[in-house]
Design an enzyme around this catalytic site. Structure first.
Site, PDB file in Angstrom:
ATOM      1  N   ASP A  30      -5.573  -0.086 -11.256  1.00  0.00           N
ATOM      2  CA  ASP A  30      -4.311   0.416 -11.408  1.00  0.00           C
ATOM      3  C   ASP A  30      -3.795   0.417 -12.862  1.00  0.00           C
ATOM      4  OD1 ASP A  30      -4.650  -2.511 -11.994  1.00  0.00           O
ATOM      5  OD2 ASP A  30      -2.775  -2.965 -10.621  1.00  0.00           O
ATOM      6  N   ILE A  57       0.825  -1.186   0.088  1.00  0.00           N
ATOM      7  CA  ILE A  57       0.207  -0.039  -0.074  1.00  0.00           C
ATOM      8  C   ILE A  57       0.990   1.149  -0.109  1.00  0.00           C
ATOM      9  CG2 ILE A  57      -1.641   1.303   1.218  1.00  0.00           C
ATOM     10  CD1 ILE A  57      -2.524  -1.534   2.545  1.00  0.00           C
ATOM     11  N   LYS A  58       0.636   2.188  -0.787  1.00  0.00           N
ATOM     12  CA  LYS A  58       1.442   3.273  -0.898  1.00  0.00           C
ATOM     13  C   LYS A  58       0.706   4.372  -0.994  1.00  0.00           C
ATOM     14  CE  LYS A  58       2.675   1.459  -5.017  1.00  0.00           C
ATOM     15  NZ  LYS A  58       2.113   0.021  -4.954  1.00  0.00           N
TER      16      LYS A  58
END
Length: 234
Positions: A98, A14-15
Site C-alpha cells: 500500500d 476494501i476499496k
C-alpha cells in the site's frame, strides 16, 4: 490501457474502482468484515476485465476477494526498486504494497512530496523531486491509539469519529489527542525533510479528519488506487 477493476485491500476496508485509460471511476468500499456482495456486483457489472490489486491483509483475504470477483487478481507488491520514475531505497522485502502504491500514485499525479495513508496504521513517506523514496514513518492509527489507551488504563473506549470540537470531556480529549499526535508526527517529518505543508498528500479513512489540523495539505483519496494502475501498466 484497457479497463481494469482496481482493488485496495486494507486492514479495515476494501476499496475498489474501475480504471479506464488511467482515469479512475467512483470509489466504493466496504468494511473488511462486511459482505463482499457490493464488490461482486461491481465485478459482474464491469464484465470480464482484468483485476489488479494491492493487499496488506494476507492470503485469506486475497482468496475471498478473488472468489467475490470470480477471477484471478494480479496482486502488486513492493519488490521492484524502480517503477514509473520512483526509485526505492527501502530495505528489500520490507516495504508494504500500500505504501509503494501510494508513492506511485503521488509521483504520477503530483510529482513529489509526502504521502500519508491514514488508516488502521498511519504511514508517512517522503518522495523527493528526483523520484527517490527516502523512507518514512509508521504509527498507530486513531482507532488503535484509542484501543491502546483503553486496554492499558482505566480510560474509556472512544469511537474513532468521536466529537472533538471542544475537548471538554475525557472522550473528546482522547479523540483530539490521537488526531493531534498524528498531525504532529506528519508536520515534524515534513519539517525534517524541509517539505512545505502544501506538498503533503493525504488518503485513507482518517484523511479528512487529519486535514483539519493540516489545513494547507491536500486530500487525494485516490493515491493508492491510482498507484495500483501505475504499477499494473509498468
Amino acid at each position: 490501457m484497457s479497463t481494469l477493476l482496481v482493488i485496495d485491500s486494507g486492514n479495515s476496508r476494501i476499496k475498489w474502482a474501475l480504471a479506464d485509460r488511467s482515469e479512475l471511476g467512483p470509489i466504493a468500499a466496504v468494511n473488511r468484515e462486511a459482505s463482499l456482495a457490493p464488490l461482486q456486483e461491481a465485478a459482474e457489472g464491469a464484465g470480464p476485465v482484468p483485476a489488479v490489486g494491492c493487499d496488506v491483509a494476507g492470503a485469506s483475504q486475497r482468496r475471498k476477494i478473488e472468489q467475490a470477483v470470480s477471477r484471478p487478481c494480479r496482486w502488486i507488491d513492493a519488490a521492484a526498486t524502480n517503477t514509473a520514475g520512483v526509485r526505492s531505497r527501502y530495505r528489500s522485502g520490507q516495504l508494504g504494497a500500500d505504501r509503494w502504491c501510494a508513492l506511485l500514485g503521488l509521483r504520477q499525479r503530483h510529482g513529489w512530496g509526502i504521502a500519508v495513508t491514514a488508516g488502521t496504521a498511519i504511514t508517512v513517506d517522503f518522495l523527493a523531486e528526483d523520484g527517490v523514496f527516502h523512507g518514512g514513518l509508521i504509527l498507530p492509527g486513531r482507532r488503535l491509539m484509542h484501543e491502546a489507551l483503553a486496554a492499558a488504563t482505566a480510560l474509556p473506549a472512544v469511537a474513532a469519529d468521536a466529537d472533538m470540537a471542544e475537548p471538554l470531556s475525557t472522550e473528546a480529549a482522547i479523540a483530539a489527542g490521537s488526531l493531534h499526535a498524528a498531525a504532529g508526527a506528519v508536520r515534524a517529518f515534513a519539517q525534517q525533510h524541509q517539505v512545505a505543508e502544501t506538498r503533503i498528500f493525504l488518503c485513507g479513512g482518517s484523511a479528512n479528519s487529519l486535514a483539519l489540523l493540516l489545513p494547507e495539505s491536500n486530500l487525494d483519496l485516490q493515491l493508492v488506487l491510482r498507484g495500483i494502475v501505475v504499477a499494473a501498466a509498468d
